[in-house]
Motif scaffolding. Structure first.
Motif, PDB file in Angstrom:
ATOM      1  N   UNK A 134       0.824  -1.206   0.000  1.00 49.25           N
ATOM      2  CA  UNK A 134       0.000   0.000   0.000  1.00 49.25           C
ATOM      3  C   UNK A 134       0.862   1.261   0.000  1.00 49.25           C
ATOM      4  N   UNK A 135       1.991   1.205   0.684  1.00 52.06           N
ATOM      5  CA  UNK A 135       2.907   2.346   0.678  1.00 52.06           C
ATOM      6  C   UNK A 135       3.529   2.535  -0.702  1.00 52.06           C
ATOM      7  N   UNK A 136       3.708   1.437  -1.429  1.00 54.68           N
ATOM      8  CA  UNK A 136       4.221   1.535  -2.796  1.00 54.68           C
ATOM      9  C   UNK A 136       3.170   2.139  -3.717  1.00 54.68           C
ATOM     10  N   UNK A 137       1.926   1.727  -3.518  1.00 54.55           N
ATOM     11  CA  UNK A 137       0.829   2.271  -4.319  1.00 54.55           C
ATOM     12  C   UNK A 137       0.681   3.769  -4.084  1.00 54.55           C
ATOM     13  N   UNK A 138       0.792   4.167  -2.801  1.00 49.18           N
ATOM     14  CA  UNK A 138       0.647   5.574  -2.432  1.00 49.18           C
ATOM     15  C   UNK A 138       1.661   5.888  -1.340  1.00 49.18           C
ATOM     16  N   UNK A 139       2.734   6.516  -1.721  1.00 48.80           N
ATOM     17  CA  UNK A 139       3.832   6.771  -0.776  1.00 48.80           C
ATOM     18  C   UNK A 139       3.430   7.710   0.356  1.00 48.80           C
TER      19      UNK A 139
END
Length: 345
Positions: free
Chosen positions: A77-82
């Motif tokens: 999820x952090x990769x999808x939205x930093x």
């Protein structure tokens, strides 16, 4: 609220319509808070992905038991939205006292909650599996735990709805199960907890019917929050790893809702004004409520977003027989015995 495309109420929502609306979610205020109970697999995970992808700087809580998967999902999820914040709360929410612990932690950290998304459950062919609190584990996950989450977090959902910024005022509860089982069959009101009449068919019927009436009650009490009970259709989940289920999924593959589409659709049900809270339903493009009233704040949805009103003779009979009062009186008795007195039901 940002501009949006809203298809005609009472119709199936196309995937194109879903994507048209979801593309506007970047216009909502940053920092929306969403809680995904059962968010480390299946529909909860698919929806959390889309929530992270389409909103600005969201704060996502994942509630579940699998810490290994949660660590992977947090990074995804952090990769999808930093700019997203993702927190995992490890709890077995088949236990109501653990639900209270989750809610206590969230209330200590947040002043408001925009979305409570619940897809927790268990697939089993076994008989009654009693927890230390005296409830069947499956029935607890599908009904009691979900209603306890709502009861505990209702003030934070209301606080979100009362935000003076309309782009931050989203307030919604989505329970993914099946409203239609309970619209066709009456529960056994003399044994709502299924102490003596347990069967897999009965637990499915009870969990569905009890949710239907409890969510209508919540929608009437908390008119600034919308409550959605949705039947998700056939979607691939982590349960496909079970041999028998794996075979069934293989045979049904042409009929399955693809993972990303499932997440997109559930994000739409979680945010779209089509399923507005009662106080925000202005009659223009709102869906039919579960009680047959347009925009009543409680909605029964098929997998395609079609909202169904009070067209069941069985439901009408249950209403006339005081089903809501019986179900909620029983629910409060369970909560009192287990959560307040620390005992077993």
């Amino acid at each position: 609220m940002s501009a949006y495309f809203c298809p005609k109420a009472g119709t199936i929502v196309s995937l194109a319509d879903v994507r048209a609306y979801n593309s506007t979610l970047k216009n909502l205020a940053p920092g929306l808070v969403a809680i995904f109970v059962g968010g480390t697999s299946g529909i909860g995970l698919y929806t959390a992905r889309e929530f992270a992808r389409t909103t600005t700087s969201p704060h996502i809580y994942l509630v579940g038991r699998n810490e290994t998967e949660a660590t992977k999902i947090t990074q995804e999820l952090k990769t999808i939205n930093s700019k997203s914040t993702v927190d995992f709360i490890k709890k077995d929410v088949s236990l109501l006292r653990k639900v209270d612990e989750v809610c206590k932690e969230i209330k200590e950290r947040e002043k408001s909650v925009n979305l409570l998304f619940m897809s927790c459950g268990v697939l089993t062919l076994n008989g009654r599996d009693g927890t230390e609190e005296g409830l069947d584990r499956k029935h607890s996950l599908h009904y009691y735990a979900r209603m306890r989450f709502i009861q505990n977090l209702a003030p934070l959902l209301t606080a979100a709805a009362e935000n003076t910024d309309p782009n931050a005022a989203l307030s919604r509860v989505v329970s993914v199960y099946d409203p239609f089982i309970g619209r066709a069959n009456k529960p056994d009101f003399s044994d709502l907890a299924l102490k003596s009449t347990f069967s897999l068919a009965h637990v499915a019927n009870h969990s569905s019917a009890m949710q239907n009436f409890a969510l209508e009650r919540f929608a009437r009490l908390y008119t600034k929050t919308a409550f959605v009970h949705e039947q998700p259709g056939s979607v691939e989940t982590s349960l496909v790893k079970m041999p028998l289920v794996k075979l069934l999924y293989f045979l049904m593959k042409p009929l399955l809702v693809e993972k990303k589409e499932s997440g997109e659709r559930h994000l739409f049900y979680s945010t779209a004004p089509r399923y507005a809270p009662k106080v925000k339903a202005d009659g223009k493009g709102v869906a039919m409520g579960a009680d047959g009233v347009m925009g009543s704040g409680s909605y029964h949805l098929s997998w395609s977003g079609n909202a169904h009103g009070d067209d069941s003779e069985v439901v009408k009979e249950m209403r006339a027989d005081g089903a809501e009062e019986k179900i909620w009186t029983h629910t409060e008795e369970v909560f009192k015995k287990v959560c307040e007195e620390g005992g077993m039901y």
